[in-house]
Design a protein around this motif. Sequence first.
Motif, PDB file in Angstrom:
ATOM      1  N   LEU B 237       0.846  -1.192   0.000  1.00 25.30           N
ATOM      2  CA  LEU B 237       0.000   0.000   0.000  1.00 25.30           C
ATOM      3  C   LEU B 237       0.881   1.241   0.000  1.00 25.30           C
ATOM      4  CD1 LEU B 237      -2.061  -2.153   1.137  1.00 25.30           C
ATOM      5  CD2 LEU B 237      -3.146  -0.225   2.280  1.00 25.30           C
ATOM      6  N   LYS B 240      -0.216   6.921   1.707  1.00 28.23           N
ATOM      7  CA  LYS B 240      -1.539   7.542   1.861  1.00 28.23           C
ATOM      8  C   LYS B 240      -2.609   6.487   2.093  1.00 28.23           C
ATOM      9  CE  LYS B 240      -1.568  12.025  -0.312  1.00 28.23           C
ATOM     10  NZ  LYS B 240      -1.502  12.678  -1.604  1.00 28.23           N
ATOM     11  N   GLN B 241      -2.544   5.419   1.322  1.00 31.19           N
ATOM     12  CA  GLN B 241      -3.545   4.361   1.484  1.00 31.19           C
ATOM     13  C   GLN B 241      -3.456   3.743   2.867  1.00 31.19           C
ATOM     14  OE1 GLN B 241      -2.403   1.959  -1.859  1.00 31.19           O
ATOM     15  NE2 GLN B 241      -4.256   2.480  -3.009  1.00 31.19           N
ATOM     16  N   ARG B 244      -4.952   6.124   5.349  1.00 31.58           N
ATOM     17  CA  ARG B 244      -6.396   6.317   5.248  1.00 31.58           C
ATOM     18  C   ARG B 244      -7.145   5.057   5.673  1.00 31.58           C
ATOM     19  NH1 ARG B 244      -6.733   8.304   0.102  1.00 31.58           N
ATOM     20  NH2 ARG B 244      -7.395   6.292  -0.678  1.00 31.58           N
ATOM     21  N   LYS B 245      -6.657   3.899   5.230  1.00 31.25           N
ATOM     22  CA  LYS B 245      -7.430   2.674   5.480  1.00 31.25           C
ATOM     23  C   LYS B 245      -7.157   2.081   6.845  1.00 31.25           C
ATOM     24  CE  LYS B 245      -8.722   1.239   0.995  1.00 31.25           C
ATOM     25  NZ  LYS B 245      -8.268   0.561  -0.206  1.00 31.25           N
TER      26      LYS B 245
END
Lengths: 342, 330
Positions: B237, B240-241, B244-245
Motif C-alpha cells: 500500500l 496515503k492508502q 487512510r485505510k
Amino acid sequence: MEEQNNKDEQLTNAQLELQADAAGPGEVKRISYAGLIARRFFRQKSAVVGLTILAILVLLAIFGPFICKYDYTDPDFTAINVAPNARHWFGTDGGGFDLFACVVHGLGRSLVIGLTYAILTTAISAIVGTAIAYARGWGEKIGMWLLDMLLVIPSFLLVAMIVRAASGTQGWIMLILGLTAFGWIGYARTLRTMALSLRERDYVRAAKYMGVPSIKIILRHLIPNLGSILVIDTVLCVISGINSETAYSFLGLGIKAPDTSLGYILSQGSSAMLSAPWIVLIPSVVLIILCVSMQLIGDGLRDAFDPYSRAAGEVADEESKKDEAKKAAAAAAGNAAGSHHE
Amino acid sequence: MARFLGYLAKRIVNYIVMIFVATSLTYFLACAFMSPRSNYESRTPRPSQESIEASLDKANLNDKTPVTERYQRWLTNIVTEWNWGLSPAGDSVNNEISSRIGASVKLMLLSTILSIVIGVSLGVYTAQRQYQWQDRFWSGLASVFLVIPTVVLAILIVFFAIEINQQTGQRIFYVTGLSSYDGPNFFIGLIDFLQHILLPTIVLTIISSVGYHLNQRTYLLDEMHADYVRTARAKGLTKKQAIRKHALRASLIPTSVNVAFSIASIFTGAVMTEKIFAIHGMGEYFINCINNNNINGAVAVAAFSGACTLLGALLADLFAAALDPRIKMS
C-alpha cells in the motif's frame, strides 16, 4: 593475521581506557541530572526566548511599581481617559488610574496566583493520585469513585460560589484557595494512571517488604519517579491558573476593586472599547505574552526531559558525522525515489 | 445483548448515585457560601423584617431554617414534582432553565460541528506532514490559541469586528444577542441571525478546534508508527492508502470519545462567550445565579451540567465499544 590485528586493537582500546582512567576523574566531565536537563533546556532557542520573556515580566512585576510615579490605588484626576503618553506610559482609564501601574500590579497578581495554584495543585494531585494507585483494591475503587464524583460538577461553578463571597483586598487569596480546592481532581486522575506501572516496580515491592511505611514509599519512590511529568505539569498549570484568574475577575467574581488584576482591567475596559481601546488592548497583549512564554518554557522542558527528542543533542566526531551525512543523503534520495513511485 | 443491557443499567445506576451525591454536596456548599437574605436587606427602602422572612420562607431559602430541613424540602419537591425551587425573586428555576437551553443549543451546535470538522481535518493534515512547514505553522498557531485566555480572544475579536464596522460604515457584525429582527421575512431573519452568531461561533470554534487538532495529530502520529501500518506498507500500500485505510480509522477512536463529551456540552453552553456576547443561555444564567445569590438556580445548573457530563461519558463508552473491536462490554 586478521585475528592478530583485532587483538592489537583490543589491546590498544583497553590501554586507552586504562590511560583515561589513570588520568583521573578530571578528564571525564560529570554532570548531575539537573545539570543535564538544564543543558538540554538551554539548547533550545524557543525555550530560552520563553524564559527570557518570563524573566523580563517577573522583573517588571517586581520593580514596575518603583519606576512608576503613580500607584494603582490613587487616581490622577487631571488625566482621565488619556491615551498612552510620556506621563502615563500606558494611558489612564475612565477613573484616572494610571494603566501602567494597574497592569504591573495585575501582572504580579497573575504570576503569584498562577504559580501558587500550579505548585499547590500539582502537590495535592501527585500525593492523592499516587496514593490511590498504591492503595489497590477497595481503597483504589473508592478513591476513583470519589474523584469521578467530584468531576461530575464542573469545577467552574463550585469555585465561583466560593470566591464570590470573598472581600476586595483578600479576594486573591480566596481565589487561590478556591481554584486549588477543585483544580487538582482531574490531574490526580491522570497521575494515578501514570503511577499504575510504577507501583509494579521491584524497588517499590522491595521497599514494601522491608517494612517501609506506605507514606514514605509514596513520597520517596513513587512521586520522585513522576518528577519530570510533575515539573512539566506545574509549568502548564501556571497557564491554566492565569486563565482562570482572568475569567473569574472578568466576570466580577474573582479579584474586585480596590484590588486590581489583568482580568479586572479587561472587564472595566470592555465597556469603553471604542473610546479607549488601549485599556483593553494592553492587558490583552500582556496576558498573551505571559501565557505564550509559559507555553514555550513548558515545551522546552518536555523536550529536555524526553530522551528521544532533538534537545538531547548529537555527540559525534568527524568520522561519524560524515557517515551521518552520507546516510541522510541516501535516505533523502530513497525518500525522493519512494515518493516518485507514489 | 442481555449482558450489554445489564452493563448499561449498572453504569446508569452508578451515574445517578454520583449525580445525587455531587448535587447534594453542591447544595450544602451553596447554602454555606451564598446568602439570599442580603438581596432583600440591601434593598432601599429596606423591606420589613416579616416580609423578608416570608419571602425567604416561600422560596425555601431562609438561613434561619436548619439546612437539613431546607435540604429535605428541596429534595422532596424535586423527587415528587420535579420542581427545582424558586429564585430569591420568586421565579421558577424550571421555567428559567428551559427557556435558556434553546439559546445555548443555537449557539453551540454550529460551533461544535465546525470545530470537530476543522480540528480533526487539521490534525490529520499536519500529522501527515510532521516537522514540515505546514505542520510547524498550524501546530504553532494552535498552541498559541491553546493558551490565550478565552476572554482575551473574545474581546480582541469583538474589537476588530467593531473596527471593521466603523471602517465600512455598516453594521456587518453584531456583538450582542442572537437576533434583533422581528419581522415576518424568513430570509432577513436568517441573515440577521447569522450576523449575530458569526462572532461567538468564531470564538468557540477556535477554542475547541485547537484541542481537536492537537489531539488528533498526536493520535494519528502514534498510529502511523504502529507495526500494522508498517505491515500494510510492506504489502504494497502507498503511504496515503495505509494511513487512510488503517491508521486513520484507529486514530478516530479516541477522538470519538472527545466528540461524545462535546455533544453533551452543547446543552450546558459556554460561560465566557455567552457573557461577552450577551447571549441569554445557560452559561449566562449560571453567572446570574451566582451574582444574585440564587441557590436553587445554581444547584440546578450544577445538576444539569453533571447530567450532561455523565451522558457524555455514557456516549463515549458506547462510541468506543462500537468502534473499537478490542473493547468488550463487561
